[in-house]
Design a protein around this motif. Structure first.
Motif, short mmCIF file in Angstrom:
data_model
loop_
_atom_site.label_atom_id
_atom_site.label_comp_id
_atom_site.label_asym_id
_atom_site.label_seq_id
_atom_site.Cartn_x
_atom_site.Cartn_y
_atom_site.Cartn_z
N GLU A 56 7.63 34.12 40.99
CA GLU A 56 8.12 35.45 41.77
C GLU A 56 9.33 35.72 41.45
O GLU A 56 9.68 37.29 41.13
CB GLU A 56 7.92 35.13 43.20
N ALA A 57 10.27 34.95 41.31
CA ALA A 57 11.77 35.34 41.02
C ALA A 57 11.80 35.94 39.62
O ALA A 57 12.63 36.87 39.51
CB ALA A 57 12.72 34.19 41.40
N ALA A 58 11.25 35.03 38.74
CA ALA A 58 11.32 35.67 37.27
C ALA A 58 10.56 37.02 37.09
O ALA A 58 11.14 37.77 36.58
CB ALA A 58 10.72 34.58 36.49
N GLU A 59 9.51 37.13 37.63
CA GLU A 59 8.78 38.29 37.48
C GLU A 59 9.67 39.66 38.17
O GLU A 59 9.38 40.64 37.98
CB GLU A 59 7.27 38.53 38.07
N ALA A 60 10.29 39.29 39.16
CA ALA A 60 11.34 40.24 39.92
C ALA A 60 12.39 40.56 38.99
O ALA A 60 13.07 41.69 39.30
CB ALA A 60 11.80 39.65 41.11
N GLY A 61 12.63 39.88 37.82
CA GLY A 61 13.64 40.16 36.89
C GLY A 61 15.02 39.66 37.16
O GLY A 61 16.10 39.81 36.70
N ASP A 62 15.05 38.41 37.77
CA ASP A 62 16.22 37.83 38.27
C ASP A 62 16.54 36.60 37.20
O ASP A 62 15.30 35.85 36.76
CB ASP A 62 15.95 36.83 39.52
N PRO A 63 17.64 36.95 36.19
CA PRO A 63 17.65 35.85 35.17
C PRO A 63 17.79 34.45 35.43
O PRO A 63 17.24 33.60 34.80
CB PRO A 63 19.19 36.35 34.57
N ARG A 64 18.17 34.19 36.97
CA ARG A 64 18.25 32.83 37.01
C ARG A 64 16.87 32.45 37.39
O ARG A 64 16.53 31.21 37.22
CB ARG A 64 19.08 32.55 38.11
N GLY A 65 16.14 33.13 37.99
CA GLY A 65 14.60 32.78 38.24
C GLY A 65 13.92 32.65 36.84
O GLY A 65 13.28 31.81 36.94
N MET A 66 14.13 33.55 35.99
CA MET A 66 13.58 33.32 34.64
C MET A 66 13.92 32.07 34.13
O MET A 66 12.85 31.09 33.48
CB MET A 66 14.14 34.51 33.82
N THR A 67 15.15 31.56 34.24
CA THR A 67 15.65 30.21 33.77
C THR A 67 15.14 29.10 34.35
O THR A 67 14.30 27.94 33.73
CB THR A 67 17.33 30.07 33.74
#
Length: 145
Positions: A56-67
């Motif tokens: 969810e965080a990654a798909e929201a565009g959060d770089p830390r979430g992507m990592t």
């Protein structure tokens, strides 16, 4: 009660930072304060979070979430998808993602790609990247023997 206090602290931090987050999340959907706190703890303290929340965080565009999501994917063996998410985090300027992707490539035997990402992270001052470059050199020297 602990989450409420932490959520309040995160909300105040985001207001002070202009709702952009630590890595300059321009164009990213804002995360809720609880999710942002969970992703922050996973990123900075290596605390596990459910894959659905990391996604969810990654798909929201959060770089830390992507990592964080990329790390979770690596741990379950979804290397191609992990590389895509880590690549997106790198595009957003996350040096930790460079180290994780470089380490993944080193583990997969793709040493040239590993070195490219690790060197870029080391040049940015990431101390873990320097240690990983030493491991990469040792692996290359061992392979040459």
């Amino acid at each position: 009660m602990g989450l409420r206090v932490r959520a309040g602290l995160c909300a105040g931090w985001r207001r002070r930072r202009g709702r952009r987050g630590r890595l300059g999340r321009r164009g990213a959907a804002p995360l809720g304060p609880v999710l942002e706190a969970m992703v922050g703890a996973a990123y900075e303290q290596r605390r596990p979070i459910p894959e659905a929340l990391a996604r969810e965080a990654a798909e929201a565009g959060d770089p830390r979430g992507m990592t964080v999501h990329g790390i979770g994917l690596v741990q379950r063996g979804a290397y191609a998808e992990a590389a895509r998410w880590l690549g997106r985090a790198i595009e957003a300027g996350d040096t930790q993602a460079m180290v994780v992707l470089g380490t993944l490539y080193m583990d997969l035997g793709r040493l040239d790609e590993a070195e490219r990402h690790l060197r870029r992270a080391a040049d940015s001052g990431h101390p873990g990247a320097r240690a990983a470059l030493h491991q990469l050199r040792a692996r290359r020297n061992g392979a040459a023997s």
